[in-house]
Design an enzyme around this catalytic site. Sequence first.
Site, PDB file in Angstrom:
ATOM      1  N   LYS A   1     -10.560  -0.600  10.297  1.00 32.18           N
ATOM      2  CA  LYS A   1     -10.713  -1.789   9.444  1.00 32.18           C
ATOM      3  C   LYS A   1     -11.107  -3.005  10.276  1.00 32.18           C
ATOM      4  CE  LYS A   1      -7.235  -0.244   6.135  1.00 32.18           C
ATOM      5  NZ  LYS A   1      -8.039   0.294   5.039  1.00 32.18           N
TER       6      LYS A   1
ATOM      7  N   HIS B   1       0.864  -1.181   0.000  1.00 34.63           N
ATOM      8  CA  HIS B   1       0.000   0.000   0.000  1.00 34.63           C
ATOM      9  C   HIS B   1       0.905   1.236   0.000  1.00 34.63           C
ATOM     10  CE1 HIS B   1      -2.758   2.973   1.832  1.00 34.63           C
ATOM     11  NE2 HIS B   1      -3.743   2.203   1.427  1.00 34.63           N
TER      12      HIS B   1
ATOM     13  N   CYS C   1      -4.824   2.548  -3.667  1.00 34.65           N
ATOM     14  CA  CYS C   1      -3.570   3.047  -3.067  1.00 34.65           C
ATOM     15  C   CYS C   1      -2.429   2.052  -3.251  1.00 34.65           C
ATOM     16  CB  CYS C   1      -3.743   3.392  -1.584  1.00 34.65           C
ATOM     17  SG  CYS C   1      -4.983   4.632  -1.299  1.00 34.65           S
TER      18      CYS C   1
ATOM     19  N   GLN D   1      -4.632  -5.185   7.000  1.00 30.05           N
ATOM     20  CA  GLN D   1      -5.669  -6.087   6.468  1.00 30.05           C
ATOM     21  C   GLN D   1      -5.670  -7.440   7.183  1.00 30.05           C
ATOM     22  OE1 GLN D   1      -7.964  -5.148   4.418  1.00 30.05           O
ATOM     23  NE2 GLN D   1      -7.102  -3.224   3.669  1.00 30.05           N
TER      24      GLN D   1
ATOM     25  N   ASP E   1       3.005  -4.446   8.021  1.00 29.18           N
ATOM     26  CA  ASP E   1       1.782  -3.669   7.845  1.00 29.18           C
ATOM     27  C   ASP E   1       0.631  -4.657   8.013  1.00 29.18           C
ATOM     28  OD1 ASP E   1      -0.489  -2.510   6.884  1.00 29.18           O
ATOM     29  OD2 ASP E   1       0.393  -1.728   5.043  1.00 29.18           O
TER      30      ASP E   1
HETATM   31  N1  C6P Z   1      -6.351   0.519   2.748  1.00 25.52           N
HETATM   32  C1  C6P Z   1      -8.130   0.185   1.138  1.00 25.52           C
HETATM   33  O1  C6P Z   1      -9.188   0.507   0.584  1.00 25.52           O
HETATM   34  P1  C6P Z   1      -5.024   3.799   7.123  1.00 25.52           P
HETATM   35  O2  C6P Z   1      -5.590   4.647   6.013  1.00 25.52           O
HETATM   36  O3  C6P Z   1      -3.834   4.439   7.765  1.00 25.52           O
HETATM   37  O4  C6P Z   1      -6.048   3.339   8.088  1.00 25.52           O
HETATM   38  O5  C6P Z   1      -4.520   2.439   6.426  1.00 25.52           O
HETATM   39  C2  C6P Z   1      -3.617   2.497   5.351  1.00 25.52           C
HETATM   40  C3  C6P Z   1      -3.375   1.136   4.815  1.00 25.52           C
HETATM   41  C4  C6P Z   1      -2.133   0.565   5.010  1.00 25.52           C
HETATM   42  N2  C6P Z   1      -1.883  -0.690   4.604  1.00 25.52           N
HETATM   43  C5  C6P Z   1      -2.812  -1.448   3.994  1.00 25.52           C
HETATM   44  C6  C6P Z   1      -2.477  -2.859   3.603  1.00 25.52           C
HETATM   45  C7  C6P Z   1      -4.086  -0.918   3.778  1.00 25.52           C
HETATM   46  O6  C6P Z   1      -5.011  -1.672   3.199  1.00 25.52           O
HETATM   47  C8  C6P Z   1      -4.378   0.410   4.165  1.00 25.52           C
HETATM   48  C9  C6P Z   1      -5.706   1.039   3.876  1.00 25.52           C
HETATM   49  C10 C6P Z   1      -7.671   0.966   2.355  1.00 25.52           C
HETATM   50  O7  C6P Z   1      -7.473  -0.775   0.763  1.00 25.52           O
HETATM   51  C11 C6P Z   1      -7.802   2.432   2.156  1.00 25.52           C
HETATM   52  S1  C6P Z   1      -6.685   3.057   0.937  1.00 25.52           S
END
Ligand code: C6P
Length: 423
Positions: A243, A140, A381, A220, A217
């Site tokens: 999430k 991401h 992203c 997910q 990370d």
């Molecule tokens: N992915 C998606 O629609 P934040 O925005 O900080 O809560 O998470 C960022 C992020 C980081 N790593 C991974 C693997 C992610 O999936 C995400 C967020 C969302 O896939 C929003 S772009």
Amino acid sequence: MIAESVHMSQETVREETLDNIVEDVRRDFPILTQTINGEPLVYLDNAATSQKPRSVIDRVCSYYEEHHSNVHRGVHSLSQRATEMYEAARETVRGFIGAASTAEIVFTRGTTEALNLVAQSYARPRLGSDSEILVTMMEHHSNIVPWQILSGQTGAKVVVTPIHEDGTLDLDAFEQLLGDKTCIVAVAYISNSLGTINPVEHIIERSHARDIPVVIDGAQAVPHMPVHVGELDCDFFAFSGHKMFGPTGIGVLYGKETLLDAMPPYQGGGDMIESVSFSGTTFNKLPHKFEAGTPNIAGTIGLGAAVDYIQNVGYDFIQKHEARLLTTALSKLSELESIRFIGQAAERASVISFLLGDSHPYDVGSVLDKMGIAVRTGHHCTQPLMDHYQIPGTVRASFAFYNTIEEIDRLCSALRKAASLLQ
Ligand code: C6P
């Protein structure tokens, strides 16, 4: 609240009871009962953000209605109560991910801020112009851009582990890229675009064999599978509350205490200090050293409620039901003539990315929305990953444990309609 039948947490859930449990848990999510464009909502955008159960909403409301005050600041009763609730949530999160101590649980705004914190506070002082940061093609942007910023600051190089066509990591290439110059490995547990579950145990083991720290990370991962940072032995682990059925604007950075202890603060301000004078400042102990300013108190308390909720529902049910959703969806979607799946790893979470003929993902998403179905469209992203596949983006259906087999049928028939309209 959570129905009785759900309170079987770690017990084995029998196949035939899954549907009953889903029916029960759906009642916990008020938003799921609404209609969108005249159709019952089918929410399949859980990888972007998940919906909130009543218990999380109520905990946040009751905090504001009965307990709100600033934390770690007042001798008055309300402040002490808010502080107790805030710190209780930290302990809940600690237990949830198997960290050794609450000193290792830093509250952040989300995964993004947690990864930036590692880049700036851990990596920046340690990297030089001949250092390398090893990431993967499926990261991401939150696990790419902080390292690119760091690269601009230090001259260090961001090195990318390639992937196979099916969306799995090329582990031979990883092994070769892991070298004397590698200062940190940063990798997603689960790809948000492909659903691939990466072999993080192997990655950590291989990296540690060379004394290279690993940041995972986990954005997910936590909504779908139990995570035990102690057993994983990762050095850092980042995730977001929103999430995993908790509020937005709250996330967690887990870090090994010895590492966090040796790191300089990320931001300066209130609460992260021990004492301040114009001749110098000393910093608070862990984890407060990394929590400058008034934190997201309600969000943190809501995150604690989300952990309680997940633990009540139980990963046993979550994993069984989501595996069934994934298999059923893949099999039914495969019947669509013009479908092309992007990412087909054997080890994957309930995330399916696809294209429908040569229709633009936005057009497909818009048609689905007219039929009450929420999916995400675009690059998610992960632009470098989309470039790798030479596509502008995908349609992504991502499932949570409250989704149903019937909703998969609705998705499939809506896609048939979309195909006939758009092609
Ligand atoms: N992915 C998606 O629609 P934040 O925005 O900080 O809560 O998470 C960022 C992020 C980081 N790593 C991974 C693997 C992610 O999936 C995400 C967020 C969302 O896939 C929003 S772009």
